[in-house]
Design a protein around this motif. Structure first.
Motif, PDB file in Angstrom:
ATOM      1  N   GLY A  94      11.166  -7.648   0.857  1.00 21.66           N
ATOM      2  CA  GLY A  94      11.381  -7.003  -0.342  1.00 21.66           C
ATOM      3  C   GLY A  94      12.231  -5.576   0.001  1.00 21.66           C
ATOM      4  N   PRO A  95      12.127  -4.970  -1.286  1.00 23.20           N
ATOM      5  CA  PRO A  95      12.880  -3.647  -1.219  1.00 23.20           C
ATOM      6  C   PRO A  95      12.061  -2.466  -0.798  1.00 23.20           C
ATOM      7  CG  PRO A  95      12.338  -4.255  -3.387  1.00 23.20           C
ATOM      8  CD  PRO A  95      11.951  -5.280  -2.676  1.00 23.20           C
ATOM      9  N   ILE A  96      10.712  -2.702  -0.456  1.00 24.95           N
ATOM     10  CA  ILE A  96       9.921  -1.654   0.063  1.00 24.95           C
ATOM     11  C   ILE A  96       8.984  -2.021   0.936  1.00 24.95           C
ATOM     12  CG2 ILE A  96       8.495  -1.709  -1.921  1.00 24.95           C
ATOM     13  CD1 ILE A  96       7.874   1.266  -1.586  1.00 24.95           C
ATOM     14  N   TRP A  97       8.959  -1.887   2.102  1.00 20.68           N
ATOM     15  CA  TRP A  97       7.813  -2.211   3.103  1.00 20.68           C
ATOM     16  C   TRP A  97       7.406  -1.219   4.073  1.00 20.68           C
ATOM     17  CZ3 TRP A  97      13.177  -2.734   3.496  1.00 20.68           C
ATOM     18  CH2 TRP A  97      13.735  -2.575   4.740  1.00 20.68           C
ATOM     19  N   ARG A  98       6.470  -1.434   4.932  1.00 13.89           N
ATOM     20  CA  ARG A  98       5.992  -0.518   5.865  1.00 13.89           C
ATOM     21  C   ARG A  98       6.037  -1.014   7.384  1.00 13.89           C
ATOM     22  NH1 ARG A  98      -0.895   0.447   6.063  1.00 13.89           N
ATOM     23  NH2 ARG A  98      -0.568   2.499   7.724  1.00 13.89           N
ATOM     24  N   SER A  99       6.391  -0.015   8.147  1.00 12.76           N
ATOM     25  CA  SER A  99       6.744  -0.261   9.597  1.00 12.76           C
ATOM     26  C   SER A  99       5.969   0.642  10.346  1.00 12.76           C
ATOM     27  CB  SER A  99       8.161  -0.595   9.884  1.00 12.76           C
ATOM     28  OG  SER A  99       8.827   0.548   9.617  1.00 12.76           O
ATOM     29  N   GLN A 100       5.626   0.462  11.542  1.00 12.28           N
ATOM     30  CA  GLN A 100       4.991   1.429  12.602  1.00 12.28           C
ATOM     31  C   GLN A 100       6.081   1.561  13.672  1.00 12.28           C
ATOM     32  OE1 GLN A 100       1.186  -0.117  12.816  1.00 12.28           O
ATOM     33  NE2 GLN A 100       0.431   1.570  11.761  1.00 12.28           N
ATOM     34  N   PHE A 101       6.635   2.892  13.912  1.00  6.71           N
ATOM     35  CA  PHE A 101       7.686   2.761  15.120  1.00  6.71           C
ATOM     36  C   PHE A 101       7.012   3.888  15.954  1.00  6.71           C
ATOM     37  CE2 PHE A 101      11.459   3.638  17.315  1.00  6.71           C
ATOM     38  CZ  PHE A 101      12.079   2.428  17.475  1.00  6.71           C
ATOM     39  N   GLY A 102       6.585   3.689  16.999  1.00  5.74           N
ATOM     40  CA  GLY A 102       6.070   4.515  18.018  1.00  5.74           C
ATOM     41  C   GLY A 102       4.773   5.313  17.188  1.00  5.74           C
ATOM     42  N   PRO A 103       4.764   6.784  17.070  1.00  4.28           N
ATOM     43  CA  PRO A 103       3.960   7.518  16.354  1.00  4.28           C
ATOM     44  C   PRO A 103       4.031   7.511  14.784  1.00  4.28           C
ATOM     45  CG  PRO A 103       5.515   9.013  17.357  1.00  4.28           C
ATOM     46  CD  PRO A 103       5.889   7.655  17.810  1.00  4.28           C
ATOM     47  N   PHE A 104       5.395   6.885  14.547  1.00  4.56           N
ATOM     48  CA  PHE A 104       5.788   7.011  13.090  1.00  4.56           C
ATOM     49  C   PHE A 104       4.972   5.937  12.197  1.00  4.56           C
ATOM     50  CE2 PHE A 104       9.036   9.493  15.371  1.00  4.56           C
ATOM     51  CZ  PHE A 104       8.612  10.738  14.584  1.00  4.56           C
ATOM     52  N   ASP A 105       4.435   6.234  11.155  1.00  5.81           N
ATOM     53  CA  ASP A 105       4.012   5.115  10.335  1.00  5.81           C
ATOM     54  C   ASP A 105       4.990   5.341   8.831  1.00  5.81           C
ATOM     55  OD1 ASP A 105       2.820   3.341   8.556  1.00  5.81           O
ATOM     56  OD2 ASP A 105       0.849   4.400   8.609  1.00  5.81           O
ATOM     57  N   MET A 106       5.684   4.540   8.640  1.00  4.41           N
ATOM     58  CA  MET A 106       6.951   4.656   7.714  1.00  4.41           C
ATOM     59  C   MET A 106       6.832   3.855   6.538  1.00  4.41           C
ATOM     60  SD  MET A 106      10.107   5.694  10.218  1.00  4.41           S
ATOM     61  CE  MET A 106       9.920   4.271  11.183  1.00  4.41           C
ATOM     62  N   VAL A 107       7.437   4.192   5.411  1.00  6.22           N
ATOM     63  CA  VAL A 107       7.347   3.520   4.399  1.00  6.22           C
ATOM     64  C   VAL A 107       8.936   3.297   4.057  1.00  6.22           C
ATOM     65  CG1 VAL A 107       7.578   3.403   1.669  1.00  6.22           C
ATOM     66  CG2 VAL A 107       5.425   4.286   2.993  1.00  6.22           C
ATOM     67  N   ASN A 108       9.465   2.127   4.324  1.00 13.87           N
ATOM     68  CA  ASN A 108      11.038   1.790   4.224  1.00 13.87           C
ATOM     69  C   ASN A 108      11.442   1.458   2.708  1.00 13.87           C
ATOM     70  OD1 ASN A 108      11.739   1.835   7.354  1.00 13.87           O
ATOM     71  ND2 ASN A 108       9.698   0.731   7.072  1.00 13.87           N
ATOM     72  N   VAL A 109      12.572   2.198   2.291  1.00 10.86           N
ATOM     73  CA  VAL A 109      12.886   1.979   0.892  1.00 10.86           C
ATOM     74  C   VAL A 109      14.438   1.376   0.994  1.00 10.86           C
ATOM     75  CG1 VAL A 109      13.300   2.753  -1.336  1.00 10.86           C
ATOM     76  CG2 VAL A 109      11.453   3.694   0.013  1.00 10.86           C
ATOM     77  N   ALA A 110      14.444   0.204   0.568  1.00  9.54           N
ATOM     78  CA  ALA A 110      16.119  -0.278   0.402  1.00  9.54           C
ATOM     79  C   ALA A 110      16.425  -0.880  -0.666  1.00  9.54           C
ATOM     80  CB  ALA A 110      15.928  -1.460   1.470  1.00  9.54           C
ATOM     81  N   SER A 111      16.339  -0.025  -1.895  1.00  6.78           N
ATOM     82  CA  SER A 111      16.784  -0.420  -3.317  1.00  6.78           C
ATOM     83  C   SER A 111      17.204   0.956  -3.821  1.00  6.78           C
ATOM     84  CB  SER A 111      15.575  -0.757  -3.820  1.00  6.78           C
ATOM     85  OG  SER A 111      15.665  -0.722  -5.202  1.00  6.78           O
ATOM     86  N   ALA A 112      18.435   0.866  -4.480  1.00 12.44           N
ATOM     87  CA  ALA A 112      19.110   1.968  -4.774  1.00 12.44           C
ATOM     88  C   ALA A 112      18.100   2.706  -5.855  1.00 12.44           C
ATOM     89  CB  ALA A 112      20.281   1.623  -5.445  1.00 12.44           C
ATOM     90  N   GLU A 113      17.537   1.865  -6.908  1.00 15.43           N
ATOM     91  CA  GLU A 113      16.726   2.311  -8.073  1.00 15.43           C
ATOM     92  C   GLU A 113      15.646   3.088  -7.103  1.00 15.43           C
ATOM     93  OE1 GLU A 113      18.007  -0.793  -7.778  1.00 15.43           O
ATOM     94  OE2 GLU A 113      19.232  -0.857  -9.409  1.00 15.43           O
ATOM     95  N   LEU A 114      14.971   2.496  -6.125  1.00 20.09           N
ATOM     96  CA  LEU A 114      13.738   3.072  -5.664  1.00 20.09           C
ATOM     97  C   LEU A 114      14.205   4.317  -4.815  1.00 20.09           C
ATOM     98  CD1 LEU A 114      11.461  -0.140  -4.324  1.00 20.09           C
ATOM     99  CD2 LEU A 114      11.515   1.498  -6.590  1.00 20.09           C
TER     100      LEU A 114
END
Length: 475
Positions: A94-114
């Motif tokens: 969906g348009p917002i998801w969580r991912s862990q990349f190395g030391p970074f725990d990130m929230v990914n946002v892929a919607s223009a509105e968000l």
């Protein structure tokens, strides 16, 4: 006297001069710079903030684990196509998801509105100008001369310029150096300066290894070669930038000692101002110069490479662009900044290219001051949020600037950012791209040479293979 003491002594000479020498002295004066871009208008976004219903948190977000991310990168082959992985993850989660990349725990946002909600909650403190038109035109003129030389040398005699993105990279380096360091380096000459080649090689190594060194655990730095090569690349980049600052520093100190009243810097005196005032300490000037030099090359070179690549494959769009340019600037007349206001299609072509091929596949934002509310989720301050451009802006293939039957969301493509964290070099980058494309259209029809190219990710989104194009002189 050590090199550091010599540098500080030179700065003291500059900063202790009487007003009038080398321009205005310390005080409220600031160099001319680009105005901040206006925020998108007429956008309705539901206010984000606390509500009576329970807000979900990062623990409620879907997304891949670290092991799954490694599987996607190294088993499924997305290590050099992370932009494509973002699109797949948006489809899966969906348009917002969580991912862990190395030391970074990130929230990914892929919607223009968000993304609009994230940007509008940024704090006040973030982590070019028309005056540069003349020097940009000088560099563009050198690029056109270089293209003409290379097309005449085409082994097949068909006007092919091979590996165009390499030439545009040298153009970008020459352009930002002329503006930032107020000096010409000769990057587009037959003999490219050794330090320029060193810088280009170091940037390539640094960008290639960035995601790898972030993803791998720290203990691997003692046993694998990637970290050492990454650090050496950054050292080389800094050495080249610092040497250019030192060259300007010596020049200004000599002028001040001779009592010269003005410096006609090619780029409008930006570095001159920093070195001769108390705006920044010397150490920060070195750091800023390195970052500006690095950021000012890839943006223009990559975007111009993709724009010319797409124009060569769509005769209709290229013909319309050519007609617009010559209607405003007949023959080989150099366009001015005022002329650009009458070239909306030129600007649309650049904007569409940046939508299709965002220079950076994602921009990270750290919530420093306040908690952030995105959709139904609440994130405390200190959380990394990352907008995923390919998951939002990637649409039809091929250039399609102009009316498209619907109004795209203003936040669906924000290559230069908006608000307090908007790119300070936006105006300069746009001038470089507008002047380059318009003048190339005046001189040449651009035709494809090879089959379609597919982008890959090297921290930035770049061509997957060399771009070879044919440049045919216009009558």
């Amino acid at each position: 006297m050590t090199l550091r003491r010599a540098r500080l002594a030179a700065v003291n000479v500059l900063r202790s001069r009487p007003p009038g020498l080398l321009g205005p002295g310390p005080g409220p004066h600031r160099p001319p710079g680009p105005p901040g871009p206006p925020g998108p208008r007429h956008v309705h976004v539901e206010a984000a903030g606390p509500t009576k219903t329970r807000r979900r948190t990062i623990d409620d977000l879907p997304g891949p684990s670290t092991a799954q991310t490694a599987y996607w990168l190294f088993i499924r082959g997305y290590a050099d196509r992370s932009h494509a992985m973002q699109t797949e993850h948006r489809r899966l989660y969906g348009p917002i998801w969580r991912s862990q990349f190395g030391p970074f725990d990130m929230v990914n946002v892929a919607s223009a509105e968000l993304i609009a909600q994230v940007v509008r909650q940024e704090g006040r403190y973030p982590a070019a100008s028309n005056a540069y038109a003349g020097v940009i035109h000088q560099v563009v003129g050198d690029l056109i001369g270089r293209v003409e030389l290379l097309r005449q040398r085409s082994p097949e005699g068909d006007g092919t310029v091979s590996n165009l993105q390499d030439e545009l990279y040298k153009f970008g380096f020459e352009g930002i150096s002329a503006i930032l360091f107020e000096t010409r380096l000769g990057c587009l000459s037959e003999e490219v300066p050794r330090e320029t080649l060193r810088f280009i090689a170091a940037v390539n190594t640094m960008l290639t290894l960035s995601e790898t060194v972030i993803f791998l655990p720290r203990w691997t730095r003692r046993v694998l070669p990637f970290w050492g090569r990454f650090v050496q690349a950054w050292d080389d980049i800094s050495d080249v930038a610092n040497a250019l600052v030192d060259r300007k520093l010596r020049d200004l100190a000599e002028r001040a000692e001779r009592g010269e009243e003005e410096v006609g810097g090619a780029g409008g005196g930006y570095l001159t101002h920093l070195l001769s005032s108390d705006t920044l300490p010397l150490g920060e000037i070195y750091t800023s110069a390195t970052e500006l030099l690095l950021g000012g090359v890839d943006t223009t070179s990559n975007t111009l490479s993709w724009a010319l690549y797409q124009l060569s494959r769509d005769a209709r769009v290229q013909d319309r662009l050519h007609r617009e340019v010559v209607s405003v600037c007949p023959g080989h007349q150099e366009p001015s900044v005022d002329h650009l206001t009458r070239m909306p299609y030129l600007k649309a072509v650049v904007k569409e290219t940046l939508r299709m091929y965002p220079v950076v596949p994602g921009n990270g934002r750290l919530a420093v001051e306040n908690d952030v509310y995105v959709g139904d989720y609440w994130f405390p301050k200190g959380r990394w949020l990352r907008d995923r451009a390919p998951g939002v802006s990637r649409g039809p293939r091929g250039l399609a600037p102009g009316p498209c039957g619907h109004a795209p969301h203003p936040y669906s493509s924000i290559p230069f950012g908006v608000g307090v964290r908007a790119c300070l070099g936006k105006r300069v980058a746009e001038l470089e791209m507008f002047f380059t494309l318009s003048r190339l259209m005046q001189h040449y029809e651009v035709l494809p040479k090879d089959p379609d190219d597919v982008p890959k990710t090297r921290t930035l989104m770049i061509p997957g293979k060399p771009i070879d194009l044919r440049f045919l002189p216009r009558a």
